[in-house]
Write a protein that holds these residues in place. Structure first.
Motif, PDB file in Angstrom:
ATOM      1  N   ARG A  82      10.847 -15.378  14.215  1.00  0.00           N
ATOM      2  CA  ARG A  82      10.887 -14.017  14.755  1.00  0.00           C
ATOM      3  C   ARG A  82       9.784 -13.870  15.799  1.00  0.00           C
ATOM      4  NH1 ARG A  82      15.745 -11.913  12.893  1.00  0.00           N
ATOM      5  NH2 ARG A  82      15.923 -12.280  10.620  1.00  0.00           N
ATOM      6  N   HIS A  83      10.160 -13.397  16.992  1.00  0.00           N
ATOM      7  CA  HIS A  83       9.204 -13.248  18.083  1.00  0.00           C
ATOM      8  C   HIS A  83       8.587 -11.862  18.129  1.00  0.00           C
ATOM      9  CE1 HIS A  83      11.747 -16.576  20.185  1.00  0.00           C
ATOM     10  NE2 HIS A  83      11.062 -17.024  19.135  1.00  0.00           N
ATOM     11  N   ALA A  84       9.022 -10.988  17.257  1.00  0.00           N
ATOM     12  CA  ALA A  84       8.478  -9.631  17.139  1.00  0.00           C
ATOM     13  C   ALA A  84       8.426  -9.276  15.658  1.00  0.00           C
ATOM     14  CB  ALA A  84       9.340  -8.640  17.912  1.00  0.00           C
ATOM     15  N   PRO A  85       7.601  -8.338  15.264  1.00  0.00           N
ATOM     16  CA  PRO A  85       7.443  -8.019  13.836  1.00  0.00           C
ATOM     17  C   PRO A  85       8.747  -7.589  13.164  1.00  0.00           C
ATOM     18  CG  PRO A  85       5.653  -7.087  15.105  1.00  0.00           C
ATOM     19  CD  PRO A  85       6.642  -7.594  16.103  1.00  0.00           C
ATOM     20  N   VAL A  86       8.962  -8.110  11.945  1.00  0.00           N
ATOM     21  CA  VAL A  86      10.065  -7.689  11.082  1.00  0.00           C
ATOM     22  C   VAL A  86       9.475  -7.341   9.727  1.00  0.00           C
ATOM     23  CG1 VAL A  86      11.806  -9.074  12.263  1.00  0.00           C
ATOM     24  CG2 VAL A  86      10.527 -10.062  10.356  1.00  0.00           C
ATOM     25  N   GLN A  87      10.192  -6.508   8.963  1.00  0.00           N
ATOM     26  CA  GLN A  87       9.660  -6.082   7.668  1.00  0.00           C
ATOM     27  C   GLN A  87       9.865  -7.166   6.621  1.00  0.00           C
ATOM     28  OE1 GLN A  87      10.672  -2.131   6.540  1.00  0.00           O
ATOM     29  NE2 GLN A  87       9.777  -2.260   4.498  1.00  0.00           N
ATOM     30  N   VAL A  88       8.825  -7.417   5.808  1.00  0.00           N
ATOM     31  CA  VAL A  88       8.914  -8.334   4.683  1.00  0.00           C
ATOM     32  C   VAL A  88       9.718  -7.662   3.575  1.00  0.00           C
ATOM     33  CG1 VAL A  88       7.610  -9.631   2.959  1.00  0.00           C
ATOM     34  CG2 VAL A  88       6.731  -9.398   5.296  1.00  0.00           C
ATOM     35  N   SER A  89      10.693  -8.371   3.035  1.00  0.00           N
ATOM     36  CA  SER A  89      11.622  -7.796   2.061  1.00  0.00           C
ATOM     37  C   SER A  89      10.937  -7.410   0.752  1.00  0.00           C
ATOM     38  CB  SER A  89      12.738  -8.802   1.761  1.00  0.00           C
ATOM     39  OG  SER A  89      13.415  -9.180   2.939  1.00  0.00           O
ATOM     40  N   LEU A  90      11.473  -6.381   0.103  1.00  0.00           N
ATOM     41  CA  LEU A  90      11.189  -5.991  -1.281  1.00  0.00           C
ATOM     42  C   LEU A  90       9.815  -5.379  -1.510  1.00  0.00           C
ATOM     43  CD1 LEU A  90      12.726  -9.013  -3.246  1.00  0.00           C
ATOM     44  CD2 LEU A  90      13.831  -6.889  -2.527  1.00  0.00           C
ATOM     45  N   LEU A  91       8.909  -5.447  -0.568  1.00  0.00           N
ATOM     46  CA  LEU A  91       7.542  -5.004  -0.805  1.00  0.00           C
ATOM     47  C   LEU A  91       7.291  -3.658  -0.129  1.00  0.00           C
ATOM     48  CD1 LEU A  91       5.640  -8.373  -0.303  1.00  0.00           C
ATOM     49  CD2 LEU A  91       6.303  -7.285  -2.449  1.00  0.00           C
ATOM     50  N   SER A  92       6.773  -2.698  -0.894  1.00  0.00           N
ATOM     51  CA  SER A  92       6.568  -1.363  -0.336  1.00  0.00           C
ATOM     52  C   SER A  92       5.275  -0.707  -0.793  1.00  0.00           C
ATOM     53  CB  SER A  92       7.743  -0.457  -0.727  1.00  0.00           C
ATOM     54  OG  SER A  92       7.842  -0.355  -2.151  1.00  0.00           O
ATOM     55  N   ASN A  93       4.515  -1.364  -1.646  1.00  0.00           N
ATOM     56  CA  ASN A  93       3.311  -0.739  -2.182  1.00  0.00           C
ATOM     57  C   ASN A  93       2.160  -1.736  -2.185  1.00  0.00           C
ATOM     58  OD1 ASN A  93       1.869   1.378  -3.243  1.00  0.00           O
ATOM     59  ND2 ASN A  93       2.515   1.015  -5.352  1.00  0.00           N
ATOM     60  N   VAL A  94       2.020  -2.484  -1.075  1.00  0.00           N
ATOM     61  CA  VAL A  94       1.048  -3.570  -0.974  1.00  0.00           C
ATOM     62  C   VAL A  94      -0.336  -3.011  -0.650  1.00  0.00           C
ATOM     63  CG1 VAL A  94       0.432  -5.656   0.303  1.00  0.00           C
ATOM     64  CG2 VAL A  94       2.827  -5.188  -0.275  1.00  0.00           C
ATOM     65  N   VAL A  95      -1.374  -3.605  -1.287  1.00  0.00           N
ATOM     66  CA  VAL A  95      -2.749  -3.196  -1.009  1.00  0.00           C
ATOM     67  C   VAL A  95      -3.590  -4.334  -0.430  1.00  0.00           C
ATOM     68  CG1 VAL A  95      -2.763  -1.385  -2.746  1.00  0.00           C
ATOM     69  CG2 VAL A  95      -3.450  -3.703  -3.394  1.00  0.00           C
ATOM     70  N   ALA A  96      -3.119  -5.577  -0.517  1.00  0.00           N
ATOM     71  CA  ALA A  96      -3.853  -6.719   0.040  1.00  0.00           C
ATOM     72  C   ALA A  96      -2.869  -7.837   0.325  1.00  0.00           C
ATOM     73  CB  ALA A  96      -4.944  -7.195  -0.916  1.00  0.00           C
ATOM     74  N   LEU A  97      -3.201  -8.698   1.295  1.00  0.00           N
ATOM     75  CA  LEU A  97      -2.310  -9.800   1.666  1.00  0.00           C
ATOM     76  C   LEU A  97      -3.126 -11.029   2.003  1.00  0.00           C
ATOM     77  CD1 LEU A  97      -0.983  -9.471   5.326  1.00  0.00           C
ATOM     78  CD2 LEU A  97      -3.017  -8.304   4.481  1.00  0.00           C
ATOM     79  N   SER A  98      -2.430 -12.177   2.011  1.00  0.00           N
ATOM     80  CA  SER A  98      -3.029 -13.440   2.414  1.00  0.00           C
ATOM     81  C   SER A  98      -1.922 -14.339   2.939  1.00  0.00           C
ATOM     82  CB  SER A  98      -3.735 -14.109   1.226  1.00  0.00           C
ATOM     83  OG  SER A  98      -4.195 -15.402   1.585  1.00  0.00           O
ATOM     84  N   ALA A  99      -2.290 -15.249   3.829  1.00  0.00           N
ATOM     85  CA  ALA A  99      -1.324 -16.213   4.348  1.00  0.00           C
ATOM     86  C   ALA A  99      -1.848 -17.613   4.125  1.00  0.00           C
ATOM     87  CB  ALA A  99      -1.070 -15.980   5.839  1.00  0.00           C
ATOM     88  N   GLY A 100      -1.078 -18.430   3.407  1.00  0.00           N
ATOM     89  CA  GLY A 100      -1.364 -19.847   3.370  1.00  0.00           C
ATOM     90  C   GLY A 100      -0.839 -20.487   4.645  1.00  0.00           C
ATOM     91  N   ALA A 101      -0.906 -21.789   4.734  1.00  0.00           N
ATOM     92  CA  ALA A 101      -0.397 -22.453   5.933  1.00  0.00           C
ATOM     93  C   ALA A 101       1.052 -22.086   6.165  1.00  0.00           C
ATOM     94  CB  ALA A 101      -0.546 -23.964   5.795  1.00  0.00           C
ATOM     95  N   TYR A 102       1.859 -22.171   5.109  1.00  0.00           N
ATOM     96  CA  TYR A 102       3.288 -21.902   5.224  1.00  0.00           C
ATOM     97  C   TYR A 102       3.790 -21.071   4.051  1.00  0.00           C
ATOM     98  CZ  TYR A 102       3.100 -25.516   8.807  1.00  0.00           C
ATOM     99  OH  TYR A 102       2.792 -26.240   9.935  1.00  0.00           O
ATOM    100  N   HIS A 103       2.926 -20.304   3.432  1.00  0.00           N
ATOM    101  CA  HIS A 103       3.392 -19.394   2.395  1.00  0.00           C
ATOM    102  C   HIS A 103       2.624 -18.082   2.472  1.00  0.00           C
ATOM    103  CE1 HIS A 103      -0.098 -21.122   0.261  1.00  0.00           C
ATOM    104  NE2 HIS A 103       0.021 -20.215  -0.689  1.00  0.00           N
TER     105      HIS A 103
END
Length: 920
Positions: free
Chosen positions: A243-264
């Protein structure tokens, strides 16, 4: 709410020659050839649990940043493209201060770039800039000092990816810059952009994270937006479409913190539930599988989570009760549980207590405890554990290291990354690599110190040998035991199942007198002079005359041999010595009969007679006759034949420069021999110091210094062992898998304090005398400095002192008291430390440092830029011209004397940075 600063780095490939210059030019194709990446996210415990000294840790590809509570930034590890920010590109195994930064409130580390946010909301960057990572389009390829990204203001968080970066400002706007190969900048294109651009389609963002080539943002409404690479479902949008522009991450609507691994991806919902999605090849998603998923799911058992960190292929999380949990890859000891075993489900981490916060690096986490102590574990090939005892790609010692805890040794053997020893009480000890259970202790956990093979305590072992991945022993009753790899039946127990404990070899009727092992075949000499073999026969190494038998899981007799008194095996061939002094060879390789083919039956080795000792190696062999002459044959690319040529030989050649040899050994590409005066001699490849000294290779035998009283030598793959007459064992060469048994290894599967190694003995100490420890002085480029030192002995006297610069050894003096002559070859700050070495090869911890500053001199005229600008307003002042003061001194004399060139009276002025003194 916990905000995670997501930091990304990539894996680099290592080689013996060093790797930190390898990525000087741009790298777009590297992801296609197996470069691995990871995301590194800071895990904070709580505001109340902050360390009194260090506020944050960030980890790049092979460098680490630490933010102290005084707002300064410190760095160590690899310094490619100036990632340490200290004005040099010299790697450092000890923390060095990043130049010119103060008032810093957050740090982040990319692949080989580094970032800092100051308390005024500005962003500063340094390191690699091949794709605009530093946020500037001036054509600058790198910077070894921090540079301000002028387009950014009021930044509250940022997350570097592989070659791109994402930031969020105080109004919730998102800014991106750098590489854009998969749309990771989120601006609807795949065009790189070296300066920050604002994403007009995204607002209300409170936190950001970045993976290898993808980005993610948390909005104030608790939803996530993601963009960029999506090959394994990293964006969590139920697809694997980039995706070359932002899309919504499925199923999540009440997130308070995030992290990105290399590919997860990872997210914490309000209430503490942890969700994961994306690549799962190593179990990093924690759902007891290795199947990728493009849809977020709740990780079982991970409730009440308050912080999470995704790395290359493993994950760390913290619960509200303060416990840490980890899962995923553990091949370098990343999980810190004392093993190298992966975990597909979360398990509690107990390696370090009172953790205030931590960062999960590519293959080495770093933790800071509440008392300010820094701990690290995992891989240490690039100084990333903050210890100077490393090498490029492997840990090695060219100086002998005594293996502590072993006495009364009567026999030794060296395998591929591991070792085995027999003591005079009949006990067997092993250490090193253990992936196939070859240490025989019922596990596959490696050991850097000797451990007893406990199941053999009820028998009396009299002989042993090491194959590539399996060991053999023979007892005083003629029984043979084997353990380790068994892919071709080399354990001889009728199966092809590996065994991590000794199993009895059947069919020999308790008549064995000696054993030998190759890659995947085994050989036994029986008391009646016959030879038997089992295991792989794809290269005719069983000597049965059959070319159709692929392998045998039970011993078969080698045809045509009788009156044999000694055997040896390696790779895919074997040797036997008969009672008359004739040598026989069979299998595939250099059999010494004038050919390089294979033979399913024993053939006589040409031109040898009256032989008393034989040894087989990877592609070479050695024989010693009754007069002490040494004969060799085989491949010779690195001088392993010892005859001062590079010519391989299919028949034995005399090693003319060596005499009076008694025993020897052949490794992968080096040979060893013990003479009758008990000295040790070696030749061939020496890339890891397995011959002692620091030459890459030697074409003729050279004496291994510091070793006397030797009884036996064992040459392994990349290491050597020496058994001395007093029953002690000394090792040289690589110890990346712990094969030297010294407690040292590049992989630390359990946490270690960064201050250094602590072995079970009293180590020596070294200290600077003049300049004194703690000195910070300014010196002139190219001017020699005398550095005096003293030492204190430990268990034995000090034999040498090493001088280390930025974590790299640069000189050695064979004395307990003396001095080094040090001359700076470039500008910048240099941290110098000492390490003492005693007569047993025991190393001290690093001494307190001295810091010598060489002011930057861009025109090379000997006058620092700051001095020229201060007094003249420009760079390029003539150093030999008389100064404008009219006092008769040249500009250079004014500078060296500490005088102002504008003052007609020679008045002493400050000619060095505050806190420093001029060294004459």
């Amino acid at each position: 709410m916990v905000t995670s600063y997501a930091l990304v780095r990539s894996r680099v490939e290592f080689s013996e020659s060093g790797w930190h210059r390898r990525l000087r030019t741009h790298l777009f194709p590297l992801w296609r050839i197996g470069i691995l990446f990871l995301a590194i996210v800071l895990l904070h415990a709580s505001c109340e649990a902050q360390s009194p000294t260090i506020n944050q840790i960030a980890i790049g590809s092979a460098h680490t940043l630490a933010l102290k509570n005084d707002g300064t930034v410190w760095a160590w590890g690899a310094n490619f493209a100036g990632a340490l920010g200290n004005g040099t590109e010299v790697d450092s195994a000890v923390p060095v201060q990043v130049s010119g930064l103060s008032g810093v409130v957050a740090v982040a580390a990319g692949y080989y770039s580094s970032y800092a946010i100051k308390n005024d909301g500005t962003v500063w960057a340094w390191g690699y800039n091949g794709d605009g990572e530093l946020g500037r389009s001036s054509g600058l390829s790198e910077s070894d000092v921090p540079l301000k990204i002028t387009q950014l203001h009021n930044i509250v968080a940022l997350a570097p990816g592989y070659y791109h970066c994402v930031a969020v400002d105080s109004t919730g706007n998102v800014w991106t810059w750098g590489a854009n190969w998969f749309g990771g900048l989120g601006n609807g294109t795949t065009t790189n952009h070296p300066t920050p651009i604002k994403l007009t389609t995204l607002s209300g963002v409170t936190a950001v994270a970045a993976g290898a080539f993808q980005s993610c943002a948390l909005r104030s409404d608790g939803t996530l937006r993601a963009w960029g690479y999506n090959g394994e479902g990293e964006l969590g949008d139920s697809t694997t479409i980039d995706r070359h522009a932002p899309v919504q991450v499925s199923l999540l609507s009440n997130v308070v913190a995030l992290s990105a691994g290399a590919y997860h991806g990872l997210a914490i919902e309000n209430g503490g539930a942890l969700w994961a999605w994306g690549r799962n090849d190593c179990g990093q998603l924690g759902n007891n599988s290795t199947t990728d998923t493009p849809v977020p799911f709740a990780v079982n058992g991970m409730t009440n989570v308050v912080a999470v960190s995704g790395a290359l292929a493993y994950t760390f999380a913290r619960k509200s009760d303060g416990t840490l949990w980890t899962w995923g890859d553990n091949s370098s000891g990343e999980l810190g549980d004392g093993t190298l075993n992966p975990s597909l489900i979360p398990k509690q981490f107990n390696g370090v207590s009172n953790v205030a916060f931590m960062a999960a690096g590519w293959d080495h986490p770093v933790a800071v405890t509440s008392d300010g102590t820094v701990w690290a574990w995992g891989n240490n090939t690039s100084f990333q554990l903050g210890d100077s005892l490393t090498g490029d790609g492997m840990l090695a010692s060219a100086d002998p290291i005594e293996i502590s805890g072993l006495n009364g040794v009567t026999a030794i053997a060296a395998g591929m990354g591991n070792s085995i020893a027999l003591t005079n009480d009949g006990k067997v000890w092993t250490w090193g690599a253990n992936a196939n259970g070859q240490l025989g202790n019922g596990t596959t956990t490696p050991s850097a110190v000797p451990i007893s093979v406990s199941t053999l305590t009820n028998v009396k072992v009299i002989g042993l040998c090491a194959g590539y991945y399996h060991f053999l022993t023979v007892t005083n009753t003629g029984a043979v035991y084997a353990w380790g790899a068994n892919t071709a039946g080399q354990l001889g127990n009728g199966t092809t199942n590996a065994s991590s404990v000794p199993v009895s070899v059947g069919g020999l009727n308790n008549r064995a007198a000696a054993v030998a092992a190759g890659n995947s075949h085994s050989v036994a000499l029986l008391s009646d002079g016959t030879v038997w073999a089992w295991g792989d026969n794809s290269a005719s190494q069983l000597g049965t005359s059959s070319t159709t038998l692929p392998a045998s899981t039970a011993p078969v007799q080698v045809g045509g041999l009788s009156n044999i008194v000694a055997i040896s095996a390696a790779n895919t061939y074997s040797l036997a010595l008969d009672r008359s002094g004739i040598v026989w060879g069979w299998g595939s390789g250099w059999l010494g009969n004038g050919t390089t083919g294979s033979s399913p039956v024993p053939l006589q080795v040409s031109g040898l007679s009256n032989i008393a000792f034989i040894a087989a190696g990877l592609s070479d062999a050695l024989a010693i006759d009754v007069n002490g002459n040494v004969w060799t044959w085989g491949a010779n690319g690195d001088g392993e034949l010892g005859n001062d040529t590079a010519d391989s030989s299919p028949v034995p050649v005399l090693v003319s420069s060596l005499s009076n040899a008694t025993v020897g050994s052949v490794g992968s590409e080096h040979m060893l021999a013990v003479k009758n005066d008990r000295t040790v001699w070696g030749w061939g490849w020496n890339g890891y110091g397995q011959l002692g000294g620091y030459e890459d290779e030697t074409w003729v035998p050279v004496q291994v210094s510091g070793l006397n009283g030797a009884r036996q030598a064992a040459a392994g793959w990349l290491h050597s062992l020496i058994l001395k007459e007093d029953g002690t064992v000394t090792g040289l060469g690589a110890f990346s898998s712990g094969e030297l048994g010294s407690g040292l290894t590049t992989l630390f599967p359990a946490p270690k304090q960064i201050l250094g190694f602590h072995l079970s003995h009293t180590a020596p100490q070294a200290a600077f005398v003049n300049p004194a420890p703690g000195t910070a002085a300014t010196v002139v480029l190219g001017q020699s400095q005398t550095l005096q030192f003293s030492t204190t002995a430990g268990d034995s006297a000090v034999s040498a002192v090493q001088l280390w610069q930025q974590g790299v050894q640069i000189q050695t003096v064979s004395s307990s008291v003396g001095s080094f002559s040090w001359q700076p070859a470039t500008w910048g700050g240099f941290d110098l430390t000492l390490i003492a070495v005693d007569q047993n090869g025991v190393l001290s911890t690093r001494s307190d440092p001295i810091t010598l500053q060489v002011p930057y001199d861009s025109d090379g005229n000997g006058l620092p830029d700051w001095w020229e600008l201060k007094y003249f307003g420009y760079i390029g002042v003539n150093p030999t011209a008389l100064s404008p003061s009219g006092d008769g001194l040249t500009n250079m004399q004014e500078y060296l004397g500490g005088f102002s060139p504008l003052d007609p009276a020679p008045v002493l002025t400050l000619t060095s940075p505050p806190g420093a003194t001029l060294v004459p």
